[in-house]
Design a protein around this motif. Structure first.
Motif, PDB file in Angstrom:
ATOM      1  N   LEU A  58       0.814  -1.209   0.000  1.00  0.00           N
ATOM      2  CA  LEU A  58       0.000   0.000   0.000  1.00  0.00           C
ATOM      3  C   LEU A  58       0.853   1.268   0.000  1.00  0.00           C
ATOM      4  O   LEU A  58       0.503   2.268  -0.638  1.00  0.00           O
ATOM      5  N   GLY A  59       1.986   1.248   0.714  1.00  0.00           N
ATOM      6  CA  GLY A  59       2.841   2.428   0.767  1.00  0.00           C
ATOM      7  C   GLY A  59       3.337   2.824  -0.609  1.00  0.00           C
ATOM      8  O   GLY A  59       3.253   3.992  -1.013  1.00  0.00           O
ATOM      9  N   GLN A  60       3.823   1.851  -1.375  1.00  0.00           N
ATOM     10  CA  GLN A  60       4.306   2.130  -2.722  1.00  0.00           C
ATOM     11  C   GLN A  60       3.153   2.549  -3.629  1.00  0.00           C
ATOM     12  O   GLN A  60       3.293   3.457  -4.455  1.00  0.00           O
ATOM     13  N   ALA A  61       2.006   1.886  -3.484  1.00  0.00           N
ATOM     14  CA  ALA A  61       0.856   2.228  -4.315  1.00  0.00           C
ATOM     15  C   ALA A  61       0.406   3.669  -4.074  1.00  0.00           C
ATOM     16  O   ALA A  61       0.087   4.407  -5.012  1.00  0.00           O
ATOM     17  N   ARG A  62       0.366   4.069  -2.812  1.00  0.00           N
ATOM     18  CA  ARG A  62      -0.048   5.436  -2.503  1.00  0.00           C
ATOM     19  C   ARG A  62       0.974   6.440  -3.018  1.00  0.00           C
ATOM     20  O   ARG A  62       0.613   7.539  -3.476  1.00  0.00           O
ATOM     21  N   LEU A  63       2.268   6.086  -2.940  1.00  0.00           N
ATOM     22  CA  LEU A  63       3.294   6.968  -3.498  1.00  0.00           C
ATOM     23  C   LEU A  63       3.090   7.145  -4.998  1.00  0.00           C
ATOM     24  O   LEU A  63       3.165   8.259  -5.523  1.00  0.00           O
ATOM     25  N   VAL A  64       2.803   6.038  -5.689  1.00  0.00           N
ATOM     26  CA  VAL A  64       2.533   6.120  -7.132  1.00  0.00           C
ATOM     27  C   VAL A  64       1.338   7.031  -7.400  1.00  0.00           C
ATOM     28  O   VAL A  64       1.361   7.879  -8.294  1.00  0.00           O
ATOM     29  N   ALA A  65       0.277   6.874  -6.602  1.00  0.00           N
ATOM     30  CA  ALA A  65      -0.920   7.696  -6.796  1.00  0.00           C
ATOM     31  C   ALA A  65      -0.608   9.170  -6.587  1.00  0.00           C
ATOM     32  O   ALA A  65      -1.037  10.033  -7.362  1.00  0.00           O
ATOM     33  N   TRP A  66       0.150   9.494  -5.564  1.00  0.00           N
ATOM     34  CA  TRP A  66       0.491  10.897  -5.301  1.00  0.00           C
ATOM     35  C   TRP A  66       1.365  11.473  -6.419  1.00  0.00           C
ATOM     36  O   TRP A  66       1.166  12.616  -6.837  1.00  0.00           O
ATOM     37  N   LEU A  67       2.327  10.689  -6.892  1.00  0.00           N
ATOM     38  CA  LEU A  67       3.209  11.175  -7.953  1.00  0.00           C
ATOM     39  C   LEU A  67       2.436  11.382  -9.255  1.00  0.00           C
ATOM     40  O   LEU A  67       2.725  12.321 -10.013  1.00  0.00           O
ATOM     41  N   ARG A  68       1.458  10.525  -9.517  1.00  0.00           N
ATOM     42  CA  ARG A  68       0.624  10.723 -10.706  1.00  0.00           C
ATOM     43  C   ARG A  68      -0.190  12.006 -10.584  1.00  0.00           C
ATOM     44  O   ARG A  68      -0.380  12.728 -11.557  1.00  0.00           O
ATOM     45  N   ARG A  69      -0.666  12.292  -9.354  1.00  0.00           N
ATOM     46  CA  ARG A  69      -1.405  13.539  -9.144  1.00  0.00           C
ATOM     47  C   ARG A  69      -0.506  14.751  -9.355  1.00  0.00           C
ATOM     48  O   ARG A  69      -0.974  15.818  -9.751  1.00  0.00           O
ATOM     49  N   LEU A  70       0.794  14.602  -9.089  1.00  0.00           N
ATOM     50  CA  LEU A  70       1.749  15.682  -9.378  1.00  0.00           C
ATOM     51  C   LEU A  70       1.980  15.854 -10.875  1.00  0.00           C
ATOM     52  O   LEU A  70       2.531  16.868 -11.302  1.00  0.00           O
ATOM     53  N   GLY A  71       1.582  14.841 -11.643  1.00  0.00           N
ATOM     54  CA  GLY A  71       1.814  14.907 -13.087  1.00  0.00           C
ATOM     55  C   GLY A  71       3.128  14.301 -13.516  1.00  0.00           C
ATOM     56  O   GLY A  71       3.553  14.478 -14.660  1.00  0.00           O
ATOM     57  N   MET A  72       3.799  13.561 -12.633  1.00  0.00           N
ATOM     58  CA  MET A  72       5.100  12.977 -12.972  1.00  0.00           C
ATOM     59  C   MET A  72       4.923  11.859 -13.998  1.00  0.00           C
ATOM     60  O   MET A  72       4.045  11.005 -13.849  1.00  0.00           O
ATOM     61  N   PRO A  73       5.734  11.840 -15.045  1.00  0.00           N
ATOM     62  CA  PRO A  73       5.652  10.763 -16.037  1.00  0.00           C
ATOM     63  C   PRO A  73       5.946   9.404 -15.411  1.00  0.00           C
ATOM     64  O   PRO A  73       6.694   9.290 -14.431  1.00  0.00           O
ATOM     65  N   LEU A  74       5.378   8.364 -16.016  1.00  0.00           N
ATOM     66  CA  LEU A  74       5.522   7.027 -15.462  1.00  0.00           C
ATOM     67  C   LEU A  74       6.979   6.581 -15.389  1.00  0.00           C
ATOM     68  O   LEU A  74       7.391   5.909 -14.441  1.00  0.00           O
ATOM     69  N   ALA A  75       7.780   6.945 -16.382  1.00  0.00           N
ATOM     70  CA  ALA A  75       9.184   6.533 -16.371  1.00  0.00           C
ATOM     71  C   ALA A  75       9.912   7.119 -15.166  1.00  0.00           C
ATOM     72  O   ALA A  75      10.749   6.452 -14.541  1.00  0.00           O
ATOM     73  N   GLU A  76       9.599   8.367 -14.822  1.00  0.00           N
ATOM     74  CA  GLU A  76      10.240   8.980 -13.657  1.00  0.00           C
ATOM     75  C   GLU A  76       9.702   8.382 -12.362  1.00  0.00           C
ATOM     76  O   GLU A  76      10.432   8.260 -11.370  1.00  0.00           O
ATOM     77  N   ILE A  77       8.407   8.022 -12.334  1.00  0.00           N
ATOM     78  CA  ILE A  77       7.846   7.381 -11.141  1.00  0.00           C
ATOM     79  C   ILE A  77       8.554   6.061 -10.877  1.00  0.00           C
ATOM     80  O   ILE A  77       8.863   5.726  -9.726  1.00  0.00           O
ATOM     81  N   ARG A  78       8.812   5.305 -11.929  1.00  0.00           N
ATOM     82  CA  ARG A  78       9.501   4.032 -11.752  1.00  0.00           C
ATOM     83  C   ARG A  78      10.876   4.254 -11.111  1.00  0.00           C
ATOM     84  O   ARG A  78      11.280   3.513 -10.206  1.00  0.00           O
ATOM     85  N   ALA A  79      11.585   5.297 -11.561  1.00  0.00           N
ATOM     86  CA  ALA A  79      12.908   5.585 -10.999  1.00  0.00           C
ATOM     87  C   ALA A  79      12.805   6.006  -9.538  1.00  0.00           C
ATOM     88  O   ALA A  79      13.615   5.591  -8.703  1.00  0.00           O
ATOM     89  N   VAL A  80      11.808   6.816  -9.214  1.00  0.00           N
ATOM     90  CA  VAL A  80      11.637   7.285  -7.834  1.00  0.00           C
ATOM     91  C   VAL A  80      11.318   6.113  -6.908  1.00  0.00           C
ATOM     92  O   VAL A  80      11.852   6.008  -5.802  1.00  0.00           O
ATOM     93  N   CYS A  81      10.434   5.221  -7.344  1.00  0.00           N
ATOM     94  CA  CYS A  81      10.025   4.085  -6.502  1.00  0.00           C
ATOM     95  C   CYS A  81      11.169   3.126  -6.234  1.00  0.00           C
ATOM     96  O   CYS A  81      11.125   2.367  -5.257  1.00  0.00           O
ATOM     97  N   ALA A  82      12.203   3.153  -7.065  1.00  0.00           N
ATOM     98  CA  ALA A  82      13.339   2.256  -6.870  1.00  0.00           C
ATOM     99  C   ALA A  82      14.347   2.810  -5.869  1.00  0.00           C
ATOM    100  O   ALA A  82      15.296   2.112  -5.496  1.00  0.00           O
ATOM    101  N   LEU A  83      14.151   4.056  -5.421  1.00  0.00           N
ATOM    102  CA  LEU A  83      15.118   4.706  -4.537  1.00  0.00           C
ATOM    103  C   LEU A  83      14.729   4.552  -3.070  1.00  0.00           C
ATOM    104  O   LEU A  83      13.577   4.259  -2.749  1.00  0.00           O
ATOM    105  N   ASP A  84      15.714   4.803  -2.207  1.00  0.00           N
ATOM    106  CA  ASP A  84      15.403   4.874  -0.782  1.00  0.00           C
ATOM    107  C   ASP A  84      14.672   6.183  -0.509  1.00  0.00           C
ATOM    108  O   ASP A  84      14.622   7.063  -1.378  1.00  0.00           O
ATOM    109  N   PRO A  85      14.056   6.361   0.667  1.00  0.00           N
ATOM    110  CA  PRO A  85      13.265   7.567   0.933  1.00  0.00           C
ATOM    111  C   PRO A  85      14.020   8.874   0.695  1.00  0.00           C
ATOM    112  O   PRO A  85      13.475   9.820   0.128  1.00  0.00           O
TER     113      PRO A  85
END
Length: 348
Positions: A58-85
């Motif tokens: 759920l934590g990762q899913a909610r992060l994805v949802a928030w980043l999509r609301r920011l308008g971040m492209p999917l490729a950048e979201i994938r990179a962000v989710c692979a990083l530490d906080p």
């Protein structure tokens, strides 16, 4: 026995519908993120293909949802989710800095178009205006060499701040690539921004030739091009352009930095980079005073002091001298370059 264990596992997982409600992502979005390997389900039923998710996702899913609301492209979201906080926070901060800079450029262009279409910017075109200007670059008190370059002419004003082992040749090459604009007898009333943007691309290629492909050598570039009625601005990096009008100082550019105090640039003319410059058109008034400067000034001299120096000097040359003196009196830790230009009624 195996079936019992499987049922226990399924009881600990959430169905795609339940997970969608908890994460505020639609089942359709979850299926897409699965296909993109952005958010894979914990289990997929081999017979039905039905997806199940773990509560821990759920934590990762909610992060994805928030980043999509920011308008971040999917490729950048994938990179962000692979990083530490901490790393993810840095990337989000850098992304939002780019969004704000791009939004500021679009806002200025929209305001200009509204003014043009509603004729709110009407002024007396019978008055012929010209630029009176002065430019100077100083090594400062600390750096062993000056890597800045400046140019000021009847149409073109430029500041470039080089970096890396060949920073001086890089900034000089960028300025030289734009100088032909100053020699034009007439500039197009329409399309001047495209003309200036193409010139910046040529400057970028000239810098690439100097840098020999490495992004460790490059330059910022901030330029104003006078059309006879307006100023066209192109900007890459953290040099700046200011306008002093009726005693009020305003910044015309946004620094392309990873963070406000960072030395890392989001945009620069450098080997291996092809940045899109910020461009805008600026309506002018008689009495306007414009300043282009490298960060050797703005890092040590606050805007209030810059406004004071610009307002107290009668002619551009005095203003340039006062600003460089202020930077050196503040320690002169970097090269400092200034171009000051006044919009005045033509005397000839």
């Amino acid at each position: 026995m195996a079936d019992d264990e499987e049922r226990e596992v399924l009881m600990e997982l959430l169905t795609i519908g339940a997970f969608a409600r908890a994460s505020r992502l639609s089942p359709k979005a979850l299926r897409l993120y699965d296909e993109l390997e952005l958010l894979r389900p914990a289990r997929v039923d081999p017979d039905t293909g039905y997806r199940y998710y773990a509560v821990e996702q759920l934590g990762q899913a909610r992060l994805v949802a928030w980043l999509r609301r920011l308008g971040m492209p999917l490729a950048e979201i994938r990179a962000v989710c692979a990083l530490d906080p901490a790393g993810a926070a840095r990337e989000i901060r850098a992304y939002w800095a780019r969004v704000e800079a791009e939004t500021a450029v679009r806002r200025d262009l929209a305001a200009f178009l509204v003014d043009q279409l509603t004729d709110q910017s009407r002024r007396d075109h019978t008055i012929m205006l010209e630029l009176r200007y002065s430019a100077h670059s100083d090594r400062g008190l600390v750096r062993p060499a000056n890597q800045d370059s400046v140019y000021a002419g009847r149409r073109l004003l430029v500041v470039a701040d080089g970096f890396g082992p060949a920073g001086a040749p890089a900034s000089s090459a960028a300025v030289e690539a734009l100088r032909y604009l100053d020699e034009a007898e007439e500039l197009p009333a329409d399309g001047v921004l495209s003309l200036l943007e193409d010139a910046v691309r040529s400057a970028g290629q000239a810098v690439c030739d100097v840098a020999e492909g490495t992004n460790k050598v490059g330059t910022t570039l901030t330029a104003l091009l006078w059309t006879g009625a307006r100023l066209a601005l192109a900007h890459v990096g953290d040099s700046r352009a200011y306008l002093l009008r009726d005693g009020e100082l305003s910044r015309m550019t946004q620094d392309h930095r990873v963070e406000p105090r960072s030395l890392l640039l989001l945009k620069a003319l450098a080997g291996g980079m092809d940045p899109v410059p910020d461009v805008r058109l600026q309506e002018v008034r008689e009495g306007d005073r414009y300043l282009l400067c490298s960060d050797g000034l703005t890092e040590v001299v606050p805007d209030a002091r810059i406004r004071e120096a610009l307002g107290a000097s009668a002619v551009p040359g005095e203003a340039v001298e006062a600003l460089i003196t202020a930077a050196n009196e503040a320690g002169g830790p970097d090269n400092v370059s200034c171009v000051v230009a006044d919009v005045m009624e033509t005397t000839a």
